[in-house]
Design an enzyme around this catalytic site. Structure first.
Site, PDB file in Angstrom:
ATOM      1  N   LYS A  77       1.312  -0.992   0.249  1.00  0.00           N
ATOM      2  CA  LYS A  77       0.347   0.226   0.398  1.00  0.00           C
ATOM      3  C   LYS A  77       0.997   1.084   0.110  1.00  0.00           C
ATOM      4  CE  LYS A  77      -1.466   1.472   3.842  1.00  0.00           C
ATOM      5  NZ  LYS A  77      -1.476   2.817   4.294  1.00  0.00           N
ATOM      6  N   ASP A  97      -5.559   0.679   8.654  1.00  0.00           N
ATOM      7  CA  ASP A  97      -5.731   0.550   6.781  1.00  0.00           C
ATOM      8  C   ASP A  97      -6.028  -0.557   6.800  1.00  0.00           C
ATOM      9  OD1 ASP A  97      -3.839   2.683   7.189  1.00  0.00           O
ATOM     10  OD2 ASP A  97      -2.491   1.523   7.713  1.00  0.00           O
TER      11      ASP A  97
END
Length: 291
Positions: free
Chosen positions: A12, A141
């Site tokens: 990410k 997240d």
């Protein structure tokens, strides 16, 4: 389940990260443009009498495989939420290809991959919204990593707006192999109330458009991270000078730095140059995952 199952956990990257408010609960509201690269940890699952987790790969030493591991927690949380949906047990192997505590979502991506794997094995359809709610309980997240596509995240990271279009870009990731704790970076953050992201162009289809927009954005965690690990600033400057680099910046809370490129050839050349200059750093080049 009669055969081995695989699930990737892509890296990410926060292309932009604005911290907009410190909340009363101690967390921070943020706005972030998040993308995912085609470089990943991998989870493998095979039938077994009971659930277990083994960790292999170049960064296995940085992790424990007990109940505190996010993959183990994700599997346990899924079983608690949907008992009997997936036959016990699973012998899980996490191939840890991404550095730990690096600002590229490694643990969150691993947990999300475990949830996707469990959902795929379930005897009944698992509602996406309920899976995302479970992901949020594991970490801020994890819901974004569950999607693993370009998106804008708001709140503490749980309010997600996936993007239907995104330019095909290539990214170079470099980590100096210095762990950097998110809490340490936030402690050095001077301003907690910053401007939100500007509106994204519509449609967003060309790398040049993205570059123009990114020039008006920041990573608010970058300055305090550079104070803690000065080599981050050096890596940003080196990537910024690479031919074809649209933007160089730190991802998340660091210490990974990225360079964004419109060309695969230029991205791989920049990565090759970095490996040669700093053989002790972790370097990867990959395309972004786009809709």
């Amino acid at each position: 389940m009669s055969e081995i199952q695989f699930q990737a956990a892509p890296a990410k990257i926060n292309l932009a990260l604005h911290i907009t408010r410190r909340r009363e609960d101690g967390y921070h509201d943020l706005e972030s443009l998040i993308v995912f690269a085609d470089v990943a940890d991998e989870i493998e699952a095979a039938p077994a009498p009971i659930d277990s987790l083994a960790i292999t790969g170049p960064f296995a030493r940085g992790l424990g495989n007990g109940e505190t591991n996010l993959v183990s927690r994700a599997v346990a949380a899924f079983r608690a939420r949907w008992p009997g949906a997936v036959d016990a047990g699973l012998a899980l192997t996490l191939h840890k290809n991404l550095p730990v505590a690096a600002g590229i979502g490694g643990g969150s991506a691993d947990a999300a991959a475990a949830l996707r794997l469990m959902s795929g094995l379930a005897k009944q359809p698992i509602p996406v919204a309920e899976l995302s709610a479970l992901a949020a309980q594991l970490g801020a997240d994890v819901p974004a990593c569950l999607l693993s596509q370009p998106l804008v995240a708001r709140g503490i990271g749980e309010i997600l707006a996936p993007l239907q279009q995104f330019p095909l870009c290539h990214i170079v990731l470099v980590n100096p192999m210095v762990p950097l704790a998110t809490a340490d970076v936030f402690r050095r953050l001077r301003s907690h109330d910053n401007y939100p992201l500007p509106a994204l162009p519509e449609p967003l289809t060309r790398p040049a458009q993205l570059g123009i927009w990114l020039a008006e954005t920041r990573n608010d965690l970058e300055p305090p991270a550079i104070k803690l690990v000065p080599v981050i600033g050096d890596l940003i400057e080196r990537l910024r000078a690479a031919p074809g680099c649209i933007l160089a910046r730190m991802s998340g809370s660091g210490a990974t730095v990225f360079g964004l490129f419109g060309s695969s050839t230029q991205a791989h050349q920049a990565a090759s140059d970095l490996r040669q200059a700093s053989p002790d750093h972790w370097v990867a080049a990959a395309p972004l995952i786009v809709p």
